[in-house]
Design an enzyme around this catalytic site. Structure first.
Site, PDB file in Angstrom:
ATOM      1  N   GLY A 239       0.792  -1.220   0.000  1.00 17.83           N
ATOM      2  CA  GLY A 239       0.000   0.000   0.000  1.00 17.83           C
ATOM      3  C   GLY A 239       0.822   1.265   0.000  1.00 17.83           C
ATOM      4  O   GLY A 239       0.449   2.249  -0.618  1.00 17.83           O
ATOM      5  N   PHE A 240       1.949   1.251   0.724  1.00 15.92           N
ATOM      6  CA  PHE A 240       2.851   2.410   0.798  1.00 15.92           C
ATOM      7  C   PHE A 240       2.131   3.675   1.271  1.00 15.92           C
ATOM      8  O   PHE A 240       2.521   4.783   0.911  1.00 15.92           O
ATOM      9  CB  PHE A 240       3.530   2.653  -0.551  1.00 15.92           C
ATOM     10  CG  PHE A 240       4.271   1.458  -1.071  1.00 15.92           C
ATOM     11  CD1 PHE A 240       5.330   0.924  -0.356  1.00 15.92           C
ATOM     12  CD2 PHE A 240       3.897   0.854  -2.255  1.00 15.92           C
ATOM     13  CE1 PHE A 240       6.010  -0.193  -0.827  1.00 15.92           C
ATOM     14  CE2 PHE A 240       4.576  -0.269  -2.723  1.00 15.92           C
ATOM     15  CZ  PHE A 240       5.631  -0.783  -2.012  1.00 15.92           C
ATOM     16  N   ILE A 466       0.482  -5.610   5.781  1.00 16.86           N
ATOM     17  CA  ILE A 466       0.513  -5.020   4.437  1.00 16.86           C
ATOM     18  C   ILE A 466       1.730  -5.506   3.664  1.00 16.86           C
ATOM     19  O   ILE A 466       2.121  -4.912   2.670  1.00 16.86           O
ATOM     20  CB  ILE A 466       0.446  -3.480   4.509  1.00 16.86           C
ATOM     21  CG1 ILE A 466       1.684  -2.885   5.203  1.00 16.86           C
ATOM     22  CG2 ILE A 466      -0.812  -3.055   5.240  1.00 16.86           C
ATOM     23  CD1 ILE A 466       1.761  -1.362   5.085  1.00 16.86           C
ATOM     24  N   GLY A 467       2.327  -6.576   4.159  1.00 15.22           N
ATOM     25  CA  GLY A 467       3.479  -7.153   3.480  1.00 15.22           C
ATOM     26  C   GLY A 467       4.748  -7.044   4.303  1.00 15.22           C
ATOM     27  O   GLY A 467       5.788  -7.572   3.935  1.00 15.22           O
ATOM     28  N   ILE A 631      15.405  -5.398  16.831  1.00 18.30           N
ATOM     29  CA  ILE A 631      14.752  -5.825  15.596  1.00 18.30           C
ATOM     30  C   ILE A 631      14.039  -7.149  15.879  1.00 18.30           C
ATOM     31  O   ILE A 631      14.661  -8.177  16.125  1.00 18.30           O
ATOM     32  CB  ILE A 631      15.776  -5.969  14.456  1.00 18.30           C
ATOM     33  CG1 ILE A 631      16.461  -4.615  14.205  1.00 18.30           C
ATOM     34  CG2 ILE A 631      15.101  -6.479  13.185  1.00 18.30           C
ATOM     35  CD1 ILE A 631      15.527  -3.461  13.898  1.00 18.30           C
ATOM     36  N   VAL A 705      10.388  -0.390  11.269  1.00 19.78           N
ATOM     37  CA  VAL A 705      11.341  -0.158  10.186  1.00 19.78           C
ATOM     38  C   VAL A 705      10.682   0.073   8.826  1.00 19.78           C
ATOM     39  O   VAL A 705      11.353   0.062   7.813  1.00 19.78           O
ATOM     40  CB  VAL A 705      12.336  -1.336  10.066  1.00 19.78           C
ATOM     41  CG1 VAL A 705      13.235  -1.401  11.280  1.00 19.78           C
ATOM     42  CG2 VAL A 705      11.605  -2.648   9.846  1.00 19.78           C
ATOM     43  N   GLY A 706       9.372   0.296   8.807  1.00 25.06           N
ATOM     44  CA  GLY A 706       8.668   0.344   7.519  1.00 25.06           C
ATOM     45  C   GLY A 706       9.030   1.523   6.642  1.00 25.06           C
ATOM     46  O   GLY A 706       8.960   1.435   5.421  1.00 25.06           O
ATOM     47  N   GLU A 707       9.382   2.639   7.252  1.00 22.13           N
ATOM     48  CA  GLU A 707       9.536   3.855   6.459  1.00 22.13           C
ATOM     49  C   GLU A 707      10.942   4.443   6.441  1.00 22.13           C
ATOM     50  O   GLU A 707      11.341   5.105   5.485  1.00 22.13           O
ATOM     51  CB  GLU A 707       8.521   4.903   6.968  1.00 22.13           C
ATOM     52  CG  GLU A 707       7.132   4.529   6.492  1.00 22.13           C
ATOM     53  CD  GLU A 707       6.013   5.072   7.365  1.00 22.13           C
ATOM     54  OE1 GLU A 707       5.332   5.985   6.909  1.00 22.13           O
ATOM     55  OE2 GLU A 707       5.803   4.573   8.488  1.00 22.13           O
TER      56      GLU A 707
END
Lengths: 749, 334
Positions: A239-240, A466-467, A631, A705-707
């Site tokens: 989706g980003f 979302i992945g 992490i 850590v998504g962005e």
């Protein structure tokens, strides 16, 4: 707060639990859902960007084979506006329900929708609807600064000291303007809605990064209580940010299903993806830096303007990171919005921070050049002790180590500063660096955990994967707390009927679900111990729950391994199918008086190769070092950073939504003409995590850590481009014409 | 997409008769041959192409690649781009064609796309693709949105006030440098057209792109016997590293006798409204020494008549660098 430092599963590289479903095609994405009697909807899109509909003739379309209905303003039925948002409830960007009036505000706005037996019939009929318009000249000007804003003057976002005075007396200054074009989210999965209505309840299969909010918004739009709407997103083809909030096709599909009492599927086309489901807005930023001769910053001033639509005040928030990333006594961030006849902008991966850091970190590189100072040293020199904007300590900040570790891994010590001075195999090399940061937070979360007689556990939360690996993360947390192996934990997500979970945005899902899921698992364990002491025939009957513990999937007397009885056995003896526990945790976002400044940090180093004889520039390698707490799962975490680096190459070198200024149409509306990085553009990518747990955020010390992996990459690349070529590109993307030192021209001038 | 009828041609004559019922073989044809479909089907989905009938020619025996009696090569119209690119003779004697094919599209597309289909590949001009925009090529007389619009990718050579669309093919640039001949069978029998005469300049009729008439079926192309001792290369410049059309490309065939250039063919892609043969550059180089200065002078000559648009002025310099570099590669001067 508790600190859980030891774990057999937290921090351990773990395969995605949903991987087999995805690679075998068994994972059900929104548009995979099919029902008996399903109909297909195809919208009719405006071919002007400003004006109004003067006539809409559906006669021919209605007569076409397979057509069941054609809806437009007068017959779509009630679609209501949504009350103002509060917190993470009732958020949507495009506030106007589809088909509400005859005014056209952007190219591609839906003006009607055709429902037919097959998607081909629906599309053919939609193309046969005849619409005439009162056409007005749209405003699609890409120049933003200097044009009228939605507010009288730019709004002050952060301020300390007196930047004007500091800039006046500065020994060294940078004053530059940076622009980023509109960028369109292009996940491979198109936005889609499959709406099922049984006369009472709507079941909506959506492409959503926030199912609970989506339910609440659609309930409002449809005028029904939230209990009568269920939103399901089991899997998302990414989706980003573009799928955070509902877009008009969702309400259209639901209204069609309501009107026809039949299931309706509406899949947005790739062309529509460029029109009516959001984009990162075009942004212009002016950055002024002042510094002493030794490189110490004395002022940072950032002024940004982003475009927004005629329907919403979307603020990109480019000053997100600026106030705390460096130490400076004087700082001013202002922001303004300029309206254009474009579809509504929305969050794209790292909103605010990503474009903001492109500008700020580019300016830092320019400052380093002016000072003849190493750009890594310049950043080290300006490391703050505390968050100087909020005057509170950082929860856990290791920016310096990101820079020094990255420099070491990259081989930065071998860099020669002179432009074009580094060569390898006949190629000119350019090396650039940028620092990056992204917020860390928790949002309010509820979760439930069930321990079952068959030896498995089930964990449920109304968030989504979302992945990024959320399914696996929840399994790891439950496994850690219960000792049940990850493979025996059924994770249920992506359903608004589940306990309310976080939106999949802000890189905060992992941090947010941690306390709630730990608590739910603990509470389920307590219920299991209670069961063990209460049930007939239990070896623990008559004991107090406090004498027992639930360890490694077994119930036992505290510290006595030989007394252990498997969870499944305890439940079988009790003739109980399952015991459950719930957990709920509060958020940190929006706290009135935050104690700590929560963020993640990073440093990104890029090497480009440059062949002036053919004007060929390629990114050859990227080193990223990230300080994002502990992490949780290094495998998908690495994926996130690697993916962001590839996306960042697109941002730096390729991506630009081209609006034809005459028509307002995004003309490069397909995956051939909207250029993104492909495999052949993917460099060597080195990712390192510092792995310092941030226990002030949650017991596991995890952030997200998504962005952040996208936040420094564009500036690192443009700085490397400068180092290789001597050309400072301040207008993304870096184009071949820039490197040939040729002027650009906007479209349709 | 509109409803259409799909028929299968059993023989070449069937195919010719079916397409001959169309009023034109150019843009707006009622009847279209379909082979790989990688281009045509896209445009049908966009309603840019609206054939009533598709004639599937995949069953026709036109897919061979074989040597001709004259020592040249015959490539069937239905030979797939992937097969031609990997053909041993092509790789050995016509390397420029193999390199050009492999620089285009993706493996999946190359597995489907055919030699003749590639010859007839449509422009990537965004306005040609968008039926809501004016486009003289798609709809004669409607105007050209690209002039003064988004034209960064478009042509600087061979343009007119009516059309500036680029021929996007890589294959056709190589075939131009190789002086391919296109063999056509039509209502009046067979004929051969050199590739230099196959494509029309847009002029005031950009909707007409080739010399094809209703009923014309390209059956094969032929390449002349390779020039003994010549070397060839294809260089493609674009924004990203793969899967994108050329901003500028160059196909060079060159033979040297010591320093002297004894044979040279120069063609360009990404810059012309048709695959662009740079005869001026060839004349300038013939008999001259293979030096960087001469190559640059030839490149200047090749771009002499360039007429850039608002966004593509850089293509003039880029094309020159592309030509110069490709010539240096072929001649192997430092």
């Amino acid at each position: 707060m508790d600190q859980i430092s030891e774990s057999k599963i937290i921090g351990v590289a773990t395969r995605r639990v949903d991987g087999p479903l995805k690679v075998s095609g068994a994972a059900m994405y929104a548009s995979d859902h099919h029902f008996p009697g399903l109909l297909f909807a195809w919208p009719v899109c405006a071919t002007i960007a400003k004006g109004s509909i003067s006539s809409l003739d559906t006669a021919e379309a209605e007569k076409m084979t397979g057509v069941v209905a054609v809806y437009h303003r007068t017959n779509i039925g009630p679609l209501y506006r949504v009350p103002p948002a509060s917190g993470f409830s009732l958020i949507l960007d495009e506030k106007r329900p589809p088909l509400e009036d005859d005014e056209i505000r952007y190219y591609g706005q839906y003006v009607a929708v055709v429902v037919a037996n097959t998607v081909e019939q629906a599309r053919a009929a939609a193309e046969s609807v005849k619409v005439t318009y009162n056409r007005e000249k749209p405003d699609a000007d890409s120049k933003l600064r200097g044009s009228p804003l939605t507010t009288e003057k730019p709004e002050e976002k952060s301020k300390r000291g007196d930047t004007a005075a500091a800039l006046r007396s500065a020994k060294v200054k940078v004053d530059s303007i940076y622009t980023i074009p509109a960028e369109t989210h292009n996940p491979i999965e198109l936005h889609a809605s499959v709406a099922v209505y049984d006369g009472q309840k709507f079941t909506l299969y959506e492409t959503s990064q926030a199912v609970v909010n989506h339910r609440d918004v659609l309930a409002q739009m449809l005028g029904v209580p939230p209990e009568q709407v269920q939103v399901i997103t089991r899997f998302l083809g990414s989706g980003f940010g573009g799928k955070l909030w509902p877009w008009p096709q969702s309400a259209l599909a639901a209204a069609c299903a309501r009107n026809l009492r039949r299931p309706v599927k509406l899949v947005v086309s790739r062309q529509m993806m460029f029109q009516s489901v959001g984009h990162r807005p075009a942004i212009e930023q002016r950055i002024q830096l002042a510094a002493d001769l030794d490189g110490r910053l004395t002022a940072i001033e950032q002024e940004y303007v982003n475009h927004t639509s005629m329907l919403d005040d979307y603020d990109e928030g480019c000053g997100e990171i600026t106030p705390f990333i460096y130490s400076t006594p004087n700082l001013l961030v202002t922001g303004g919005l300029a309206r254009r006849n474009v579809g509504n902008p929305t969050a794209m991966r790292g909103p605010g921070a990503v474009p903001g850091l492109f500008a700020l970190e580019s300016a830092m590189d320019e400052l380093a050049v002016s000072l003849k100072m190493d750009p890594v040293q310049l950043r080290l020199k300006n490391e703050p002790e505390i968050d100087e904007s909020l005057k509170i300590p950082f929860s856990s900040r290791h920016m310096k180590e990101c820079l020094t570790t990255g420099a070491e891994r990259f081989g930065w010590a071998n860099r020669t500063a002179e432009v074009g001075s580094m060569k390898r195999d006949g190629l000119t090399l350019g090396w650039g660096v940028a620092a990056c940061a992204w917020l860390a937070a928790r949002t309010e979360t509820e979760a439930s955990v069930e321990l079952k007689q068959d030896g498995t556990a089930r964990v449920a939360c109304g968030t989504q994967d979302i992945g990024g690996g959320t399914y696996t993360v929840l399994a790891q947390i439950v496994s850690h707390e219960t000792g049940i192996p990850v493979g025996k934990i059924d994770v249920v997500l992506g359903d608004s009927a589940l306990p309310s979970g976080p939106i999949s945005g802000g890189s905060w899902v992992t941090a947010s679900v941690t306390p709630a899921v730990l608590e739910a698992a603990r509470n389920a364990g307590q219920r299991l111990l209670l069961t063990a002491v209460k049930s007939e025939n239990s070896p623990f009957k008559g004991r107090k729950p406090g004498e027992l513990e639930f360890v490694g999937g077994m119930v036992r007397l505290k510290g006595q391994a030989q007394s252990a009885v498997p969870m499944a056995e305890v439940l079988r003896i009790a003739k109980i199918n399952s015991v459950a526990g719930t957990g709920k945790s509060a958020g940190t976002l929006g706290a009135a008086k935050p104690e700590f400044s929560f963020h993640s940090y990073g440093a990104q180093f890029a090497e480009v190769t440059w062949q002036p004889e053919i004007a060929r520039l390629r990114v050859n390698r990227v080193v990223t070092v990230i300080d994002a707490g502990r992490i949780m799962n290094p495998r998908p975490a690495r994926n996130q950073i690697e993916g962001a680096v590839v996306m960042g190459i697109g941002m730096a070198l390729f991506e630009e939504t081209m609006y034809d200024r005459r028509s307002g149409a995004p003309v490069n509306n397909n995956l051939a003409d909207y250029v993104m990085a492909v495999n052949a553009d993917t460099p060597q990518i080195d990712v390192a995590f510092l792995d310092y747990p941030d226990y002030k955020l949650n017991a596991l010390g995890v952030r997200g850590v998504g962005e952040i992996g996208l936040a420094g990459i564009a500036a690192a690349i443009t700085s490397a481009v400068y180092h290789a070529t001597g050309i400072r590109v301040r207008d993304l993307p870096v184009r071949i014409e820039d490197l040939l030192a040729m002027p650009r021209s906007d479209s349709a001038d | 997409m509109e409803l259409f009828q799909l028929v299968t041609a059993q023989t070449i004559s069937d195919a010719i008769q079916a397409q001959a019922r169309s009023a034109t073989a150019q843009n707006g044809a009622d009847v279209r041959f379909i082979a790989g479909g990688t281009n045509l089907v896209d445009y049908m989905k966009l309603n840019v192409e609206r054939p009533r009938q598709l004639v599937d020619i995949n069953g026709l025996p036109l897919d061979k690649v074989e040597k001709t009696a004259e020592g040249g090569l015959r490539i069937g119209a239905l030979a797939r781009n992937a097969d031609v690119a990997q053909d041993a003779i092509v790789k050995e004697s016509y390397a420029v064609l193999s390199e050009a094919l492999l620089s285009g599209a993706s493996p999946q597309l190359r597995n489907m796309a055919t030699t003749a289909g590639n010859l007839l590949q449509k422009t990537r001009c965004v306005y040609y693709r968008d039926t809501a925009s004016a486009c003289n090529k798609r709809q004669a007389g409607s105007g050209c949105s690209a002039i003064g619009g988004y034209n960064r990718m478009l042509a600087i050579l061979g343009t007119s006030d009516h059309c500036i669309a680029t021929n996007p093919s890589d294959q056709n640039v190589a075939l131009t440098a190789l002086e391919a001949v296109i063999h056509i069978e039509g209502r009046n029998g067979q004929r051969s057209v050199p590739i230099s005469e196959f494509y029309l300049l847009p002029g005031s009729t950009p909707e007409r792109e080739t010399v094809l008439q209703p009923g014309d079926l390209i059956t094969h192309i032929t390449l002349p016997a390779p020039v003994a001792g010549a070397k060839s290369a294809y260089l493609k410049l674009r924004d990203r590293a793969s899967y994108e059309f050329a901003l500028a490309s160059a196909a060079i065939v060159m033979k040297q006798d010591g320093e002297r250039i004894r044979y040279v063919r120069v063609a360009m892609g990404g810059v012309g409204t048709r695959p662009w043969r740079a005869v001026e550059a060839e004349k300038m180089l013939l008999g001259k020494a293979a030096t960087a200065e001469n190559f640059r002078a030839a490149a200047d000559a090749a771009l002499h008549g360039a007429r850039p648009q608002s966004q593509n002025g850089f293509k003039v310099e880029l094309a020159k660098r592309c030509l110069t570099h490709a010539m240096r590669q072929v001649s192997q001067i430092a």
